[in-house]
Design an enzyme around this catalytic site. Structure first.
Site, short mmCIF file in Angstrom:
data_model
loop_
_atom_site.label_atom_id
_atom_site.label_comp_id
_atom_site.label_asym_id
_atom_site.label_seq_id
_atom_site.Cartn_x
_atom_site.Cartn_y
_atom_site.Cartn_z
N CYS A 36 0.83 -1.21 0.00
CA CYS A 36 0.00 0.00 0.00
C CYS A 36 0.87 1.26 0.00
CB CYS A 36 -0.99 -0.02 1.18
SG CYS A 36 -0.44 0.82 2.67
N HIS A 87 -3.81 5.42 10.03
CA HIS A 87 -3.05 6.65 10.26
C HIS A 87 -3.84 7.58 11.16
CE1 HIS A 87 -5.43 7.02 6.56
NE2 HIS A 87 -5.60 8.31 6.86
N CYS A 127 2.75 1.90 3.20
CA CYS A 127 3.84 0.92 3.35
C CYS A 127 5.03 1.36 2.49
CB CYS A 127 3.38 -0.48 2.96
SG CYS A 127 2.41 -1.31 4.23
N ASN A 156 -9.75 8.44 10.49
CA ASN A 156 -10.93 8.10 9.69
C ASN A 156 -10.96 6.59 9.49
OD1 ASN A 156 -11.64 10.84 9.37
ND2 ASN A 156 -10.17 11.06 7.68
N HIS A 168 -4.32 11.55 11.94
CA HIS A 168 -4.07 12.93 11.56
C HIS A 168 -3.80 13.71 12.86
CE1 HIS A 168 -5.87 12.56 7.42
NE2 HIS A 168 -6.53 11.59 8.01
N GLY A 173 -14.80 8.09 6.03
CA GLY A 173 -14.11 8.86 5.00
C GLY A 173 -12.66 8.46 4.81
#
Ligand code: 5GP
Ligand code: ZN
Length: 118
Positions: free
Chosen positions: A2, A95, A5, A82, A97, A88
């Site tokens: 991904c 991750h 990654c 998210n 934010h 979303g």
């Protein structure tokens, strides 16, 4: 592999903020606040739903260190993850934010009116 990654392996370049054996933090390519950093585990988990509690505990410490490094720990900031379609989520690698550097706005998060549900 991904996209995040590939950021971990440096196959895709990123603007690093902090790195440990287990985690990586880098500036978001499309910032939504004066400070907008993404903190990720290097191991691939699809979303928050999949991170084991012990890894999440260490992730919390890492995020606190990142907030200090970018100078927003005391002024305040927001952490957002998210999750899935309604959340979303666009990148399928967990991750967080980390947003700050100015007073952040706060409002309705959905097109639907929350009052319609009462
Ligand atoms: P999501 O919508 O999945 O919660 O957030 C994905 C975030 O990743 C977005 O804020 C987007 O700007 C950021 N992003 C997507 N691709 C890249 C990239 O290649 N590099 C960096 N630094 N950020 C990215
Ligand atoms: Zn991944």
């Amino acid at each position: 592999m991904c996209i995040f990654c590939k950021i971990v392996t440096k196959e895709i370049p990123s603007n690093a903020v902090a790195e440990s054996e287990e985690f990586y933090a880098f500036h978001d390519i499309n910032p939504k606040a004066p400070i907008h950093v993404l903190a990720i585990p290097k191991a691939h988990y699809q979303s928050f739903n999949d991170i084991p509690g012990d890894v999440m505990g260490r992730m919390a410490t890492f995020i606190q260190e990142v907030a200090k490094t970018v100078g927003i720990k005391e002024s305040g900031y927001r952490i957002i993850s998210n999750i899935g379609e309604n959340g979303g989520q666009e990148v399928g690698h967990l991750h967080f934010h980390i947003l700050g550097g100015a007073k952040l706005s706060w409002g309705h998060f959905a097109d639907a009116d929350p009052n319609d549900f009462f």
